[in-house]
Motif scaffolding. Structure first.
Motif, mmCIF file in Angstrom:
data_model
loop_
_atom_site.group_PDB
_atom_site.id
_atom_site.type_symbol
_atom_site.label_atom_id
_atom_site.label_comp_id
_atom_site.label_asym_id
_atom_site.label_seq_id
_atom_site.Cartn_x
_atom_site.Cartn_y
_atom_site.Cartn_z
ATOM 1 N N ASN A 121 0.886 -1.153 -0.003
ATOM 2 C CA ASN A 121 -0.009 -0.064 -0.112
ATOM 3 C C ASN A 121 0.980 1.192 0.100
ATOM 4 O O ASN A 121 0.267 2.360 0.025
ATOM 5 C CB ASN A 121 -0.835 -0.096 1.188
ATOM 6 N N ASP A 124 2.504 3.435 -5.517
ATOM 7 C CA ASP A 124 1.189 3.741 -6.397
ATOM 8 C C ASP A 124 0.758 2.668 -7.433
ATOM 9 O O ASP A 124 1.893 1.708 -7.690
ATOM 10 C CB ASP A 124 1.500 5.082 -7.168
ATOM 11 N N ALA A 125 -0.036 3.161 -8.273
ATOM 12 C CA ALA A 125 -0.304 1.765 -9.338
ATOM 13 C C ALA A 125 0.624 1.468 -10.451
ATOM 14 O O ALA A 125 0.885 0.378 -11.057
ATOM 15 C CB ALA A 125 -1.779 2.115 -9.927
ATOM 16 N N TRP A 191 -1.816 3.981 -0.565
ATOM 17 C CA TRP A 191 -2.732 3.950 -1.820
ATOM 18 C C TRP A 191 -3.544 2.415 -1.454
ATOM 19 O O TRP A 191 -2.967 1.586 -0.976
ATOM 20 C CB TRP A 191 -2.074 3.574 -3.235
ATOM 21 N N TYR A 192 -4.878 2.714 -1.306
ATOM 22 C CA TYR A 192 -5.672 1.327 -1.429
ATOM 23 C C TYR A 192 -5.960 0.612 -2.548
ATOM 24 O O TYR A 192 -6.329 1.451 -3.334
ATOM 25 C CB TYR A 192 -6.899 1.717 -0.164
ATOM 26 N N TYR A 193 -6.195 -0.528 -2.300
ATOM 27 C CA TYR A 193 -6.484 -1.169 -3.713
ATOM 28 C C TYR A 193 -7.637 -2.356 -3.509
ATOM 29 O O TYR A 193 -7.670 -3.122 -2.480
ATOM 30 C CB TYR A 193 -5.390 -2.145 -4.049
ATOM 31 N N THR A 194 -8.426 -2.625 -4.333
ATOM 32 C CA THR A 194 -9.359 -3.386 -4.231
ATOM 33 C C THR A 194 -8.759 -4.731 -4.806
ATOM 34 O O THR A 194 -7.870 -4.471 -5.768
ATOM 35 C CB THR A 194 -10.649 -3.178 -5.176
ATOM 36 N N ARG A 197 -8.681 -4.724 -8.428
ATOM 37 C CA ARG A 197 -7.463 -3.704 -9.238
ATOM 38 C C ARG A 197 -6.295 -4.569 -9.004
ATOM 39 O O ARG A 197 -5.495 -4.432 -10.271
ATOM 40 C CB ARG A 197 -7.571 -2.324 -8.347
ATOM 41 N N ILE A 198 -6.004 -5.322 -7.916
ATOM 42 C CA ILE A 198 -4.788 -6.022 -8.056
ATOM 43 C C ILE A 198 -4.484 -6.898 -9.029
ATOM 44 O O ILE A 198 -3.837 -7.134 -9.653
ATOM 45 C CB ILE A 198 -4.296 -6.531 -6.517
#
Ligand SMILES: C[S@@+](CC[C@H](N)C(=O)[O-])C[C@H]1O[C@@H](n2cnc3c(N)ncnc32)[C@H](O)[C@@H]1O
Length: 269
Positions: A121, A124-125, A191-194, A197-198
């Motif tokens: 987390n 970033d993406a 950064w939080y990810y569903t 998304r991962i």
């Protein structure tokens, strides 16, 4: 370079690793590993190893671990724990920034690459997508990448902050872009990810083979002081948590989720 995590390194084990909530959440991750890792010695690369709790656990199971982290202070604590417990031969350490991992030198390939409790987390993406390529390159054919990541919504957190009429923090994880998370007196971009998304960020190199909530009934660790006087309640939540770990959709609403990705590379490639 000193990082925000250097400042919390000396209290990290007291506050999280040995806290009752942190220890119960970590045990869920260890149970998953115990149930799914093959019964032979593995070569493991650990990302964002922190104070080395998982590296030591995995070494105790007979595996060889290269444990990495950005924070030199975290690594120093991890080294002294590993030495004290007699695992210095099985664990080696390397300071490594996830944002710059493509430039790090690794002299071998790994059966498993593992990242626990939110280190991912901190990137970033774009870095996450780069990481998926590096991880794929560093894994042996059909190797696995297991990450434990904070999702973009946590039911416990929303209920807790709503009960204090704190609307902003109740939904802070769902904000686009980085959230400034408070780490003692420092702030870190988070950064939080569903899980979806991962899955998308890793899909060109990996297929998903496991997904489970870590902390749907078990609360976030910042509620430690509330649960200190309510250990019976916490143990009940822990038992309920055991019964729902196959309900992968709850990963969208938990404190963390564990995602298990298998490399698409086969031995013939
Ligand atoms: C919440 S701690 C988790 C530590 C450990 N994995 C555990 O299970 O206790 C997050 C860790 O990520 C590390 N970290 C943060 N940003 C990083 C980065 N860019 N590259 C590598 N490690 C990073 C921190 O130093 C910290 O040790």
């Amino acid at each position: 370079m000193t990082t925000a995590f250097d400042h919390i390194a000396s209290d990290y084990d007291n506050d999280f690793t040995h806290g009752s909530i942190g220890a119960l959440q970590r045990q869920k991750v260890w149970d998953y590993l115990e149930n799914t890792l093959p019964d032979r010695q593995l070569s493991i690369l650990e990302l964002n190893c922190g104070t080395g709790e998982d590296a030591i656990h995995l070494a105790g199971k007979g595996h060889q671990v290269l444990a990495t982290d950005l924070s030199q202070k975290m690594i120093t604590i991890a080294i002294s724990k590993a030495e004290k417990l007699g695992f210095a031969q099985q664990i080696s350490f390397l300071q490594c920034d996830l944002n710059n991992i493509a430039n790090a030198v690794f002299t071998k390939k790994f059966d498993l690459i593992f990242s626990n409790f939110g280190g991912l987390n901190c990137i970033d993406a774009m870095s996450m997508q780069n990481l998926s390529k590096v991880v794929s390159r560093l894994l042996k054919p059909e190797g696995r990448f297991i990450g434990v990541i904070m999702p973009a919504f946590c039911l416990w957190e929303s209920v807790y902050f709503l009960s204090k009429f704190d609307i902003k923090n109740a939904f802070r994880r769902s904000k686009r872009g980085p959230v400034m998370a408070q780490l003692d007196k420092q702030q870190v971009e988070t950064w939080y990810y569903t899980p979806a998304r991962i899955r998308r960020l890793f899909q060109s190199e990996f297929q998903i083979t496991g997904l489970c909530p870590i902390g749907f009934f078990l609360p976030p660790s910042y509620l430690e002081s509330f649960f200190k006087k309510r250990s019976g309640f916490l143990n009940t939540l822990d038992r309920i948590e055991d019964s729902i770990n196959a309900w992968s959709f709850l990963s969208n609403y938990s404190d963390h989720f564990l995602i298990d990705l298998k490399s698409n590379k086969t031995s013939s490639e």
